[in-house]
Design an enzyme around this catalytic site. Structure first.
Site, PDB file in Angstrom:
ATOM      1  N   TYR A 102      -0.572   0.333   4.380  1.00  0.00           N
ATOM      2  CA  TYR A 102      -1.047   0.336   3.087  1.00  0.00           C
ATOM      3  C   TYR A 102      -2.447   0.951   2.943  1.00  0.00           C
ATOM      4  O   TYR A 102      -2.913   1.154   1.709  1.00  0.00           O
ATOM      5  CB  TYR A 102      -1.201  -1.014   2.746  1.00  0.00           C
ATOM      6  CG  TYR A 102       0.151  -1.829   2.402  1.00  0.00           C
ATOM      7  CD1 TYR A 102       0.926  -1.390   1.570  1.00  0.00           C
ATOM      8  CD2 TYR A 102       0.522  -2.952   3.212  1.00  0.00           C
ATOM      9  CE1 TYR A 102       2.392  -1.998   1.091  1.00  0.00           C
ATOM     10  CE2 TYR A 102       1.816  -3.679   3.167  1.00  0.00           C
ATOM     11  CZ  TYR A 102       2.679  -3.116   2.145  1.00  0.00           C
ATOM     12  OH  TYR A 102       3.640  -3.876   1.926  1.00  0.00           O
ATOM     13  N   HIS A 125      -2.617   1.924  -4.378  1.00  0.00           N
ATOM     14  CA  HIS A 125      -2.671   0.652  -4.600  1.00  0.00           C
ATOM     15  C   HIS A 125      -4.039  -0.184  -3.799  1.00  0.00           C
ATOM     16  O   HIS A 125      -4.502  -1.190  -4.171  1.00  0.00           O
ATOM     17  CB  HIS A 125      -1.826  -0.220  -4.508  1.00  0.00           C
ATOM     18  CG  HIS A 125      -1.483  -1.403  -5.457  1.00  0.00           C
ATOM     19  ND1 HIS A 125      -1.793  -1.411  -6.790  1.00  0.00           N
ATOM     20  CD2 HIS A 125      -0.693  -2.483  -5.178  1.00  0.00           C
ATOM     21  CE1 HIS A 125      -1.523  -2.486  -7.329  1.00  0.00           C
ATOM     22  NE2 HIS A 125      -0.684  -3.039  -6.537  1.00  0.00           N
ATOM     23  N   ASN A 147      -0.649  -9.789  -4.623  1.00  0.00           N
ATOM     24  CA  ASN A 147      -0.043 -10.703  -5.861  1.00  0.00           C
ATOM     25  C   ASN A 147      -0.838 -12.102  -5.699  1.00  0.00           C
ATOM     26  O   ASN A 147      -0.708 -12.928  -6.605  1.00  0.00           O
ATOM     27  CB  ASN A 147       1.445 -10.917  -5.709  1.00  0.00           C
ATOM     28  CG  ASN A 147       2.229  -9.785  -5.846  1.00  0.00           C
ATOM     29  OD1 ASN A 147       1.509  -8.635  -6.009  1.00  0.00           O
ATOM     30  ND2 ASN A 147       3.651  -9.707  -5.874  1.00  0.00           N
ATOM     31  N   ASP A 158      -7.147  -0.689  -8.858  1.00  0.00           N
ATOM     32  CA  ASP A 158      -6.510   0.671  -9.360  1.00  0.00           C
ATOM     33  C   ASP A 158      -6.188   0.472 -10.764  1.00  0.00           C
ATOM     34  O   ASP A 158      -5.962  -0.599 -11.234  1.00  0.00           O
ATOM     35  CB  ASP A 158      -5.389   0.931  -8.374  1.00  0.00           C
ATOM     36  CG  ASP A 158      -4.142  -0.178  -8.422  1.00  0.00           C
ATOM     37  OD1 ASP A 158      -4.672  -1.176  -8.048  1.00  0.00           O
ATOM     38  OD2 ASP A 158      -3.114   0.317  -8.817  1.00  0.00           O
ATOM     39  N   ASN A 185      -0.180  -7.188 -11.105  1.00  0.00           N
ATOM     40  CA  ASN A 185      -0.197  -8.418 -10.323  1.00  0.00           C
ATOM     41  C   ASN A 185      -1.559  -8.997  -9.740  1.00  0.00           C
ATOM     42  O   ASN A 185      -1.749 -10.285  -9.983  1.00  0.00           O
ATOM     43  CB  ASN A 185       0.799  -8.356  -9.349  1.00  0.00           C
ATOM     44  CG  ASN A 185       2.420  -8.148 -10.093  1.00  0.00           C
ATOM     45  OD1 ASN A 185       2.325  -8.419 -11.055  1.00  0.00           O
ATOM     46  ND2 ASN A 185       3.177  -7.450  -9.078  1.00  0.00           N
TER      47      ASN A 185
END
Length: 210
Positions: A38, A43, A89, A114, A135
């Site tokens: 990631y 994100h 989340n 973001d 989220n």
């Protein structure tokens, strides 16, 4: 401590308590997902901006409860940087824990995230707002029981076709974005410094739309 924390969130503490909290520590939170797959995704810009700020301040990260932490002082004001390790989340769990642990007032919280609704690299700093379908912001709002916290939105654009939003958000920066990224990170780092040293109003006037 729980009662004190609740008063800070609900605005029911005495003016002295709120002033005391605002004179103490700042919590700057960058949102993202942990793990190398990631690291360079859109994100994860919250993590990336905090890494740039930490580098500018010449401070190092260490792993602590619910996230990676780095600390510094700006104009004598203690500052805690947080990259939650709860995944996006559940970001609110880490934010709530560190605010409670360090007795940080809501007015001294800034969340970096973001934003699909802004063109790449555009900065928009606000004193409150909706989660906008994000989220991470939604969980923070749920955990703090308020949407009245400051957020730093970094535009990632919306150049995706129907049904491809998740792929886009979790996709990596393209070559043009990578080329422009150092300059955008530099401005973002300066905006965080301004928030701590000069306050939210001056920071919004100086950096919003840049």
């Amino acid at each position: 401590m729980l009662a004190y924390f609740s008063k800070l969130f609900n605005g029911k503490g005495t003016e002295a308590n709120r002033t005391e909290a605002s004179m103490k520590k700042f919590l700057i939170v960058g949102l993202g997902n942990i793990g190398p797959k990631y690291a360079e995704t859109r994100h994860n810009i919250g993590f990336k901006i905090l890494d740039a700020f930490a580098q500018d301040q010449e401070i190092k990260w260490s792993t602590d409860k619910l996230g990676d932490i780095a600390t510094t002082k700006i104009k004598g004001r203690p500052v805690i940087l947080l990259k939650p390790n709860t995944y996006m989340n559940l970001s609110g769990k880490a934010v709530r824990f560190w605010m409670q642990k360090e007795k940080i007032g809501l007015e001294n919280l800034l969340v970096v995230t973001d934003d699909l609704n802004l063109d790449f690299g555009t900065i928009r700093i606000k004193t409150k707002g909706s989660d906008g379908g994000h989220n991470g912001l939604k969980d923070i709002q749920d955990q703090l029981m308020t949407h009245g916290y400051k957020r730093f939105r970094f535009g990632i654009g919306d150049r995706f076709s129907k049904g491809k939003q998740i792929d886009y958000v979790l996709g990596e920066w393209d070559k043009e974005e990578q080329k422009d990224m150092p300059e955008r990170l530099d401005i973002s780092s300066k905006a965080i410094f301004s928030f701590i040293s000069d306050g939210i109003a001056k920071t919004m006037n100086t950096y919003n739309g840049k």
